[in-house]
Design an enzyme around this catalytic site. Sequence first.
Site, PDB file in Angstrom:
ATOM      1  N   GLU A 139      83.526 -18.197 -80.261  1.00  9.40           N
ATOM      2  CA  GLU A 139      82.371 -17.698 -81.024  1.00  9.40           C
ATOM      3  C   GLU A 139      81.506 -18.895 -81.403  1.00  9.40           C
ATOM      4  O   GLU A 139      82.034 -19.976 -81.642  1.00  9.40           O
ATOM      5  CB  GLU A 139      82.832 -17.045 -82.342  1.00  9.40           C
ATOM      6  CG  GLU A 139      83.833 -15.950 -82.189  1.00  9.40           C
ATOM      7  CD  GLU A 139      84.492 -15.597 -83.534  1.00  9.40           C
ATOM      8  OE1 GLU A 139      83.967 -15.978 -84.595  1.00  9.40           O
ATOM      9  OE2 GLU A 139      85.554 -14.965 -83.491  1.00  9.40           O
ATOM     10  N   LYS A 141      79.818 -21.472 -83.721  1.00 10.39           N
ATOM     11  CA  LYS A 141      80.055 -21.873 -85.109  1.00 10.39           C
ATOM     12  C   LYS A 141      78.710 -21.856 -85.812  1.00 10.39           C
ATOM     13  O   LYS A 141      77.852 -22.709 -85.567  1.00 10.39           O
ATOM     14  CB  LYS A 141      80.689 -23.259 -85.197  1.00 10.39           C
ATOM     15  CG  LYS A 141      80.943 -23.674 -86.638  1.00 10.39           C
ATOM     16  CD  LYS A 141      81.953 -24.776 -86.722  1.00 10.39           C
ATOM     17  CE  LYS A 141      82.396 -25.134 -88.121  1.00 10.39           C
ATOM     18  NZ  LYS A 141      81.488 -24.949 -89.210  1.00 10.39           N
ATOM     19  N   ASP A 143      75.917 -22.274 -88.498  1.00 13.41           N
ATOM     20  CA  ASP A 143      75.703 -23.284 -89.526  1.00 13.41           C
ATOM     21  C   ASP A 143      74.995 -22.642 -90.714  1.00 13.41           C
ATOM     22  O   ASP A 143      73.789 -22.777 -90.884  1.00 13.41           O
ATOM     23  CB  ASP A 143      74.878 -24.441 -88.949  1.00 13.41           C
ATOM     24  CG  ASP A 143      75.041 -25.699 -89.777  1.00 13.41           C
ATOM     25  OD1 ASP A 143      75.838 -25.684 -90.734  1.00 13.41           O
ATOM     26  OD2 ASP A 143      74.372 -26.695 -89.462  1.00 13.41           O
ATOM     27  N   TYR A 252      82.504 -12.296 -88.690  1.00 14.03           N
ATOM     28  CA  TYR A 252      83.444 -12.881 -87.733  1.00 14.03           C
ATOM     29  C   TYR A 252      84.915 -12.666 -88.085  1.00 14.03           C
ATOM     30  O   TYR A 252      85.776 -13.098 -87.351  1.00 14.03           O
ATOM     31  CB  TYR A 252      83.164 -14.349 -87.446  1.00 14.03           C
ATOM     32  CG  TYR A 252      82.935 -15.254 -88.662  1.00 14.03           C
ATOM     33  CD1 TYR A 252      83.931 -15.482 -89.598  1.00 14.03           C
ATOM     34  CD2 TYR A 252      81.719 -15.914 -88.812  1.00 14.03           C
ATOM     35  CE1 TYR A 252      83.714 -16.317 -90.669  1.00 14.03           C
ATOM     36  CE2 TYR A 252      81.493 -16.759 -89.888  1.00 14.03           C
ATOM     37  CZ  TYR A 252      82.487 -16.956 -90.812  1.00 14.03           C
ATOM     38  OH  TYR A 252      82.279 -17.786 -91.867  1.00 14.03           O
ATOM     39  N   LYS A 340      83.129 -29.211 -82.252  1.00 13.07           N
ATOM     40  CA  LYS A 340      81.791 -29.520 -82.758  1.00 13.07           C
ATOM     41  C   LYS A 340      80.873 -30.044 -81.647  1.00 13.07           C
ATOM     42  O   LYS A 340      81.332 -30.712 -80.718  1.00 13.07           O
ATOM     43  CB  LYS A 340      81.877 -30.585 -83.871  1.00 13.07           C
ATOM     44  CG  LYS A 340      82.685 -30.163 -85.077  1.00 13.07           C
ATOM     45  CD  LYS A 340      82.025 -29.073 -85.893  1.00 13.07           C
ATOM     46  CE  LYS A 340      80.862 -29.575 -86.713  1.00 13.07           C
ATOM     47  NZ  LYS A 340      81.193 -30.040 -88.041  1.00 13.07           N
ATOM     48  N   CYS A 440      52.658 -53.767-103.412  1.00 12.91           N
ATOM     49  CA  CYS A 440      53.076 -52.360-103.441  1.00 12.91           C
ATOM     50  C   CYS A 440      51.967 -51.499-102.837  1.00 12.91           C
ATOM     51  O   CYS A 440      50.800 -51.649-103.205  1.00 12.91           O
ATOM     52  CB  CYS A 440      53.341 -51.959-104.884  1.00 12.91           C
ATOM     53  SG  CYS A 440      53.533 -50.189-105.089  1.00 12.91           S
ATOM     54  N   CYS A 443      50.394 -49.453-106.136  1.00 13.28           N
ATOM     55  CA  CYS A 443      49.674 -50.065-107.258  1.00 13.28           C
ATOM     56  C   CYS A 443      49.210 -51.476-106.933  1.00 13.28           C
ATOM     57  O   CYS A 443      48.564 -52.118-107.756  1.00 13.28           O
ATOM     58  CB  CYS A 443      50.541 -50.070-108.508  1.00 13.28           C
ATOM     59  SG  CYS A 443      51.907 -51.237-108.401  1.00 13.28           S
ATOM     60  N   CYS A 458      58.834 -52.865-105.905  1.00 19.75           N
ATOM     61  CA  CYS A 458      57.597 -53.086-106.636  1.00 19.75           C
ATOM     62  C   CYS A 458      58.034 -53.440-108.047  1.00 19.75           C
ATOM     63  O   CYS A 458      58.824 -52.711-108.656  1.00 19.75           O
ATOM     64  CB  CYS A 458      56.767 -51.806-106.640  1.00 19.75           C
ATOM     65  SG  CYS A 458      55.517 -51.792-107.927  1.00 19.75           S
ATOM     66  N   CYS A 463      54.044 -48.688-112.359  1.00 20.39           N
ATOM     67  CA  CYS A 463      53.501 -48.263-111.067  1.00 20.39           C
ATOM     68  C   CYS A 463      53.473 -46.734-111.010  1.00 20.39           C
ATOM     69  O   CYS A 463      54.490 -46.081-111.284  1.00 20.39           O
ATOM     70  CB  CYS A 463      54.386 -48.806-109.948  1.00 20.39           C
ATOM     71  SG  CYS A 463      53.982 -48.149-108.332  1.00 20.39           S
TER      72      CYS A 463
HETATM   73  S1  IVH Z   1      86.371 -18.298 -89.076  1.00 23.79           S
HETATM   74  C1  IVH Z   1      90.162 -18.996 -91.289  1.00 23.79           C
HETATM   75  N1  IVH Z   1      84.313 -18.173 -87.457  1.00 23.79           N
HETATM   76  O1  IVH Z   1      82.787 -22.587 -90.679  1.00 23.79           O
HETATM   77  C2  IVH Z   1      88.944 -18.810 -90.485  1.00 23.79           C
HETATM   78  N2  IVH Z   1      84.143 -19.531 -89.397  1.00 23.79           N
HETATM   79  O2  IVH Z   1      84.113 -25.109 -91.143  1.00 23.79           O
HETATM   80  C3  IVH Z   1      87.760 -19.505 -91.030  1.00 23.79           C
HETATM   81  N3  IVH Z   1      81.974 -20.618 -89.672  1.00 23.79           N
HETATM   82  O3  IVH Z   1      84.175 -21.722 -93.774  1.00 23.79           O
HETATM   83  C4  IVH Z   1      86.489 -18.887 -90.714  1.00 23.79           C
HETATM   84  N4  IVH Z   1      81.059 -19.807 -87.848  1.00 23.79           N
HETATM   85  O4  IVH Z   1      81.949 -20.568 -93.121  1.00 23.79           O
HETATM   86  C5  IVH Z   1      84.819 -18.706 -88.589  1.00 23.79           C
HETATM   87  N5  IVH Z   1      82.577 -17.960 -85.967  1.00 23.79           N
HETATM   88  C6  IVH Z   1      83.062 -18.471 -87.081  1.00 23.79           C
HETATM   89  C7  IVH Z   1      82.315 -19.322 -87.903  1.00 23.79           C
HETATM   90  C8  IVH Z   1      82.899 -19.843 -89.055  1.00 23.79           C
HETATM   91  C9  IVH Z   1      80.879 -20.561 -88.903  1.00 23.79           C
HETATM   92  C10 IVH Z   1      82.087 -21.386 -90.916  1.00 23.79           C
HETATM   93  C11 IVH Z   1      82.834 -20.698 -92.035  1.00 23.79           C
HETATM   94  C12 IVH Z   1      83.946 -21.646 -92.400  1.00 23.79           C
HETATM   95  C13 IVH Z   1      83.449 -22.946 -91.857  1.00 23.79           C
HETATM   96  C14 IVH Z   1      84.580 -23.890 -91.571  1.00 23.79           C
END
Ligand code: IVH
Length: 704
Positions: A139, A141, A143, A252, A340, A440, A443, A458, A463
């Site tokens: 899946e 990740k 942000d 998720y 990552k 500066c 000023c 400065c 200032c």
């Molecule tokens: S699963 C125990 N699935 O990443 C399972 N987390 O770095 C934990 N996150 O706290 C969560 N996408 O907020 C899961 N597809 C995904 C995710 C995900 C983003 C976040 C989540 C978690 C953090 C951990």
Amino acid sequence: MPARPRTKRATKTKKDLSAADVPESARARVMELSDELRRHDVLYFQSDAPELSDADYDALRRELVALEAEYPSLLAPDSPSQRVGALPAEGFETAPHRSPMLSLDNAMNEDEMRAFEARIVKLLEFPKGGSQRIDLVAEPKLDGSGVELIYTKGRFVQGLTRGNGQTGEDVTVNLQRVPSIPTRLKSDDPPEIASIRGEIVLPLAAFEALNTARVGREQKPFENPRNAAAGSLRQIHNVDFERLGSLEFRGYALAEGRPAEFDRQSEILDLLRDWGFVISPQIGICHGVDEAIHFHERLLSQRGNLPVEIDGTVFKVDRIEQQETLGALARAPRWAIAFKFPPEQAETVLEEIEFQVGRTGALTPVARLRPVRVGGVTVSNASLHNQDEIERKDIRIGDRIVIQRAGDVIPQVVRVRLDRRKEALAEGRRLARRGLPARCPVCESQTVRLEGEAVTRCANLDCPAQLKNNLRHLASRSALDIDGLGEKRVDQLVETGLVAQLSDVFALEEASLTGLERMAEKSATNLIAAIERARQTTLPRLLIALGIRHVGETVAELLTDRFETLEGLLAASPKEVAAIEGIGPTIAESVSRFMADPSNRKELARFGELGVVLAAPRPKSASEETPRQSLEGLTFVLTGTLSRPRGEAKRLIEAAGGKVTGSVSRKTNFVVAGKDPGSKVKKATDLGVEILDEAGLEGLLTDD
Ligand code: IVH
């Protein structure tokens, strides 16, 4: 699992009545009353501008309570009738998660992914000779900001932020405004209780629109979509519904309420989709780590074209049974990993190097870039840290440079494309030789670079750039918390000369404000009201607001614990300041020097003349208050060698509501004397203060 009380807020017992029996007129009136009461709550508690008398307000509230009692199905969890006392000023109520919200371990490269697979293969103890293949669900990740959503009998009843993983903030009212959170699960047979976990994200297009609007309103733009999502979710004052409407929830995980026949993560994602949740479309099942790495590379290549920010791929063991065998450590499950992405890079042209003057006068070089898109966000500035960095990387105006964004909108300069440097970079060469400006940029006074320091400053304390920064700092939340003193407003006040020193803020009048450009009458009234509220403050907040170097929340609290009042602090000798546990020589010198400076003392006196009043600090939040404090109101002084570290004894006393100070005075209630006590025992005897040995202290601590 039996339902347990979820929040500390009181809920009423209701007689059950099906929603179908409720007359339409009652439903409409409840909505009308709720909206009205909410509006009046904001006017009363947040804008200090009530429109109703208390009696009229009570009449509305009583009518709502009566209707909700008659038709319990109309009682919404966020009804204004459920609110006890003032709106939470410091934050949201907290509530425990149904089960901990864990984090994820990271893999930064293929080797770490292979190690992850090897680990789980080993732990699962597959029979020899059989297949050792593990199915992994992949899946994106996301942000954003993790949340837990609770549904009882298919109805959305509560939403919590991740918080510390054990308890989160109850942001139900805000989550109810997020369009992709269904109020009811699409299911004929929903579980009694379902806990759905997922991420609140702010799509990139909405993020940019939000930041543009914020800059237009003189508010600080958000650093990145993640912060903006978390910030939107945690709005408590003047909630912007449009902002909440632009958030998206993506599910998720199902932490509770999994029907027995669903025994794979991939099936749970389908179930969540059927229930009405948005699931990231880029989901895959990988048979083993090679496929997983391949999936990750493909996702990375799509990253720049996705509507939301992602920072990697999450791989989860598909079979729930295997997940259960693998289990979890304290922080993260063993059955999942986040692979990552590397930080995003892009190339652009460095158009100019400018200098910003910070609060302490430090000149920081900033690279102005030809705008470039990196990971869905347009960037036009990069930080250069200091002159040494410019020289080390040989950065010149006109260069093509590689920049890198690791989550934040302000990226870093990674390197110069020397192979693309044109011969005629005269300006660039000149800059490299010229070094930081001798004057500066704001000023024009001389700049200085102290020996051993990487920064040039400065030296002019008046200032305008420093004053602007100091003023912004004074208005910030942990300081005097003045709403409406944003970046542009501060610039304007300093540039027009209305504020020439910090205390001038408290001399501002509505009439002079309305004369300013882009200052509507209402904003002027609001700003004056916010300043009025800020006049009632506490010593720690004032100390933070003054912008004394090295004085943040902790030091401000320590100074207050020791000297209690501003007068006490002003009268303190540098030695007394330096003697405070937790304050080192650099901080002590900074504080003493500030307090000794005649112009600062004048400025402090002027705050008082302009009506700034210091009250005793308020407890941090209701949830941190302990109900019963046996040492409440008692002041202790510790001396000599105790059998436990002094810091620990201090914490124990404070936990019981007592206070520990550094020196004996008439206000001291007890001196606790360990081995080899010093002069404090004599002073206590002279002043008639009771002296305890350690056993005596233990007695007080346990005797409740
Ligand atoms: S699963 C125990 N699935 O990443 C399972 N987390 O770095 C934990 N996150 O706290 C969560 N996408 O907020 C899961 N597809 C995904 C995710 C995900 C983003 C976040 C989540 C978690 C953090 C951990």
